[in-house]
Design an enzyme around this catalytic site. Structure first.
Site, PDB file in Angstrom:
ATOM      1  N   ASN A 152       0.877  -1.179   0.000  1.00  0.00           N
ATOM      2  CA  ASN A 152       0.000   0.000   0.000  1.00  0.00           C
ATOM      3  C   ASN A 152       0.911   1.225   0.000  1.00  0.00           C
ATOM      4  O   ASN A 152       1.466   1.590   1.036  1.00  0.00           O
ATOM      5  CB  ASN A 152      -0.892  -0.011   1.252  1.00  0.00           C
ATOM      6  CG  ASN A 152      -1.762   1.232   1.331  1.00  0.00           C
ATOM      7  OD1 ASN A 152      -1.882   1.984   0.359  1.00  0.00           O
ATOM      8  ND2 ASN A 152      -2.371   1.456   2.487  1.00  0.00           N
ATOM      9  N   TRP A 153       1.047   1.830  -1.171  1.00  0.00           N
ATOM     10  CA  TRP A 153       1.982   2.965  -1.303  1.00  0.00           C
ATOM     11  C   TRP A 153       1.390   4.278  -0.808  1.00  0.00           C
ATOM     12  O   TRP A 153       2.078   5.291  -0.784  1.00  0.00           O
ATOM     13  CB  TRP A 153       2.427   3.108  -2.772  1.00  0.00           C
ATOM     14  CG  TRP A 153       3.409   2.063  -3.200  1.00  0.00           C
ATOM     15  CD1 TRP A 153       4.026   1.147  -2.399  1.00  0.00           C
ATOM     16  CD2 TRP A 153       3.918   1.836  -4.524  1.00  0.00           C
ATOM     17  NE1 TRP A 153       4.882   0.353  -3.140  1.00  0.00           N
ATOM     18  CE2 TRP A 153       4.822   0.761  -4.448  1.00  0.00           C
ATOM     19  CE3 TRP A 153       3.692   2.426  -5.767  1.00  0.00           C
ATOM     20  CZ2 TRP A 153       5.514   0.270  -5.566  1.00  0.00           C
ATOM     21  CZ3 TRP A 153       4.363   1.942  -6.875  1.00  0.00           C
ATOM     22  CH2 TRP A 153       5.270   0.879  -6.779  1.00  0.00           C
ATOM     23  N   LYS A 154       0.126   4.274  -0.482  1.00  0.00           N
ATOM     24  CA  LYS A 154      -0.547   5.495   0.017  1.00  0.00           C
ATOM     25  C   LYS A 154      -0.240   6.684  -0.895  1.00  0.00           C
ATOM     26  O   LYS A 154      -0.125   6.518  -2.103  1.00  0.00           O
ATOM     27  CB  LYS A 154      -0.138   5.770   1.463  1.00  0.00           C
ATOM     28  CG  LYS A 154      -0.260   4.555   2.370  1.00  0.00           C
ATOM     29  CD  LYS A 154      -0.101   4.909   3.818  1.00  0.00           C
ATOM     30  CE  LYS A 154      -0.019   3.664   4.652  1.00  0.00           C
ATOM     31  NZ  LYS A 154      -0.054   3.926   6.061  1.00  0.00           N
TER      32      LYS A 154
ATOM     33  N   HIS B  64      -9.759   1.521   5.113  1.00  0.00           N
ATOM     34  CA  HIS B  64      -8.485   1.826   5.773  1.00  0.00           C
ATOM     35  C   HIS B  64      -8.725   2.903   6.827  1.00  0.00           C
ATOM     36  O   HIS B  64      -9.495   3.840   6.604  1.00  0.00           O
ATOM     37  CB  HIS B  64      -7.466   2.300   4.731  1.00  0.00           C
ATOM     38  CG  HIS B  64      -6.068   2.282   5.258  1.00  0.00           C
ATOM     39  ND1 HIS B  64      -5.611   3.218   6.160  1.00  0.00           N
ATOM     40  CD2 HIS B  64      -5.026   1.443   5.029  1.00  0.00           C
ATOM     41  CE1 HIS B  64      -4.349   2.950   6.448  1.00  0.00           C
ATOM     42  NE2 HIS B  64      -3.971   1.871   5.785  1.00  0.00           N
TER      43      HIS B  64
ATOM     44  N   GLU C 165      -7.067   5.345   7.695  1.00  0.00           N
ATOM     45  CA  GLU C 165      -6.765   6.711   7.239  1.00  0.00           C
ATOM     46  C   GLU C 165      -7.949   7.297   6.468  1.00  0.00           C
ATOM     47  O   GLU C 165      -8.211   8.497   6.543  1.00  0.00           O
ATOM     48  CB  GLU C 165      -5.481   6.708   6.384  1.00  0.00           C
ATOM     49  CG  GLU C 165      -4.253   6.489   7.253  1.00  0.00           C
ATOM     50  CD  GLU C 165      -3.068   5.879   6.542  1.00  0.00           C
ATOM     51  OE1 GLU C 165      -3.060   5.806   5.311  1.00  0.00           O
ATOM     52  OE2 GLU C 165      -2.129   5.442   7.241  1.00  0.00           O
TER      53      GLU C 165
ATOM     54  N   GLU D 205      -5.921  -4.514  10.851  1.00  0.00           N
ATOM     55  CA  GLU D 205      -4.931  -3.452  10.988  1.00  0.00           C
ATOM     56  C   GLU D 205      -5.207  -2.646  12.253  1.00  0.00           C
ATOM     57  O   GLU D 205      -6.019  -1.697  12.232  1.00  0.00           O
ATOM     58  CB  GLU D 205      -5.001  -2.501   9.785  1.00  0.00           C
ATOM     59  CG  GLU D 205      -4.642  -3.147   8.471  1.00  0.00           C
ATOM     60  CD  GLU D 205      -3.949  -2.147   7.550  1.00  0.00           C
ATOM     61  OE1 GLU D 205      -2.861  -2.463   7.068  1.00  0.00           O
ATOM     62  OE2 GLU D 205      -4.477  -1.050   7.338  1.00  0.00           O
TER      63      GLU D 205
ATOM     64  N   GLY E  61       1.781   2.774  10.745  1.00  0.00           N
ATOM     65  CA  GLY E  61       2.711   3.887  10.555  1.00  0.00           C
ATOM     66  C   GLY E  61       3.434   4.333  11.813  1.00  0.00           C
ATOM     67  O   GLY E  61       4.092   5.374  11.810  1.00  0.00           O
TER      68      GLY E  61
ATOM     69  N   SER F   2       2.876  -1.595  10.578  1.00  0.00           N
ATOM     70  CA  SER F   2       4.324  -1.517  10.814  1.00  0.00           C
ATOM     71  C   SER F   2       5.058  -2.835  10.533  1.00  0.00           C
ATOM     72  O   SER F   2       5.975  -3.221  11.266  1.00  0.00           O
ATOM     73  CB  SER F   2       4.612  -1.031  12.231  1.00  0.00           C
ATOM     74  OG  SER F   2       4.124   0.279  12.395  1.00  0.00           O
TER      75      SER F   2
END
Ligand code: PEP
Length: 261
Positions: free
Chosen positions: A9-11, A96, A98, A168, A174, A215
């Site tokens: 997941n490159w965000k 997600h 975020e 998650e 992160g 992480s």
């Protein structure tokens, strides 16, 4: 043992130069590991096609980080499931933390997206997880159940066929603090038991994988992947560096080979 699914997941990271550099080097080294894993790369929407053009001939799949709830029409700035499918996307990350936090995505919205992804025969990666506060208050299982219940209530348990649930924990994403593998194993068992309530469910719900994300790095990947109910990893930061992402894939391949001799 079935193949583990390793998702990058490159965000909101990368540009044409860094992505080209990643793909050139990644493709050079990943070939020996392809048959032992399912590998998915999820770049930002604007780079999906670029990544697809580089991976379509390999056994590597394209993931999107989001999808709109609408299929087409006057929804400025959005990307529809039809468009994602059209350019080769196979997996779509939804729920997600975020997006739940920064974009106010509710369980209702996530449920609509899940439904849409399934209707168009793509594979949802549904992220669920507890906050630090919920963990402290021993409310992890309640939080997870609440997130899963929306799907179960509206779409039925059967909707989890050909799907991925990514556990998650929000406190881990992160932060550099990964959850303990034994803890994750127990949570994954809990999720599986919650979904597969009886033999009927086991017979009917096919191809559900439970991934872990939070992480993950080259140091903790082995202990996580060795757990029997951790079916794969959703990797954020460590997937941006091709050497690290490759190492995680190599670790996963070694575990697969060890368990399938
Ligand atoms: C994620 O964003 O899904 C994630 C797990 O990120 P990180 O690996 O950086 O914690």
């Amino acid at each position: 043992m079935k193949k583990k699914i390793i998702v990058a997941n490159w965000k909101l990271n990368g540009n044409t130069k860094t992505i080209s550099n990643f793909l050139i080097n990644f493709k050079l080294h990943v070939l020996p590991y392809l048959k032992y894993n399912t590998i998915v790369i999820s770049p930002s929407t604007i780079y999906l096609e670029r990544v697809y053009n580089n991976i379509q001939n390999l056994n590597i799949f394209l993931g999107a980080q989001n999808v709109d709830v609408n299929i087409k029409g006057s929804f400025t700035g959005e990307t529809s499931i039809l468009m994602l499918k059209d350019i080769g996307v196979k997996y779509v990350i939804i729920g997600h933390s975020e997006r739940r936090f920064f974009h106010n995505e509710t369980n209702e919205i996530i449920n609509k997206k899940f439904d849409l992804i399934k209707k168009f025969n793509l594979i949802p990666i549904l992220c669920i997880g507890e906050s630090q506060d919920e963990k402290n208050k021993n409310q992890t299982k309640e939080a997870l159940k609440n997130q899963l219940n929306h799907i179960i209530k509206h779409l039925g348990i059967q909707a989890f066929s050909n799907s991925i649930i990514a556990y998650e924990p929000i406190w881990s994403i992160g932060t550099g603090i990964s959850a303990d593998p034994i803890y994750v194993q127990k949570i994954h068992q809990f999720i599986k038991n919650y979904i597969y309530k009886n033999q009927n469910d086991i017979n009917n719900i096919k191809n559900l994988s439970i991934q872990y994300g939070g992480s993950v790095n080259i140091k903790n990947a082995k202990n996580l992947l060795e757990q029997p109910d951790i079916d794969g990893l959703l990797v954020g930061n460590s997937s941006l560096i091709y050497e690290d992402f490759l190492k995680i894939i190599k670790i996963s391949s070694d575990i697969f080979k060890k368990n399938n001799i």
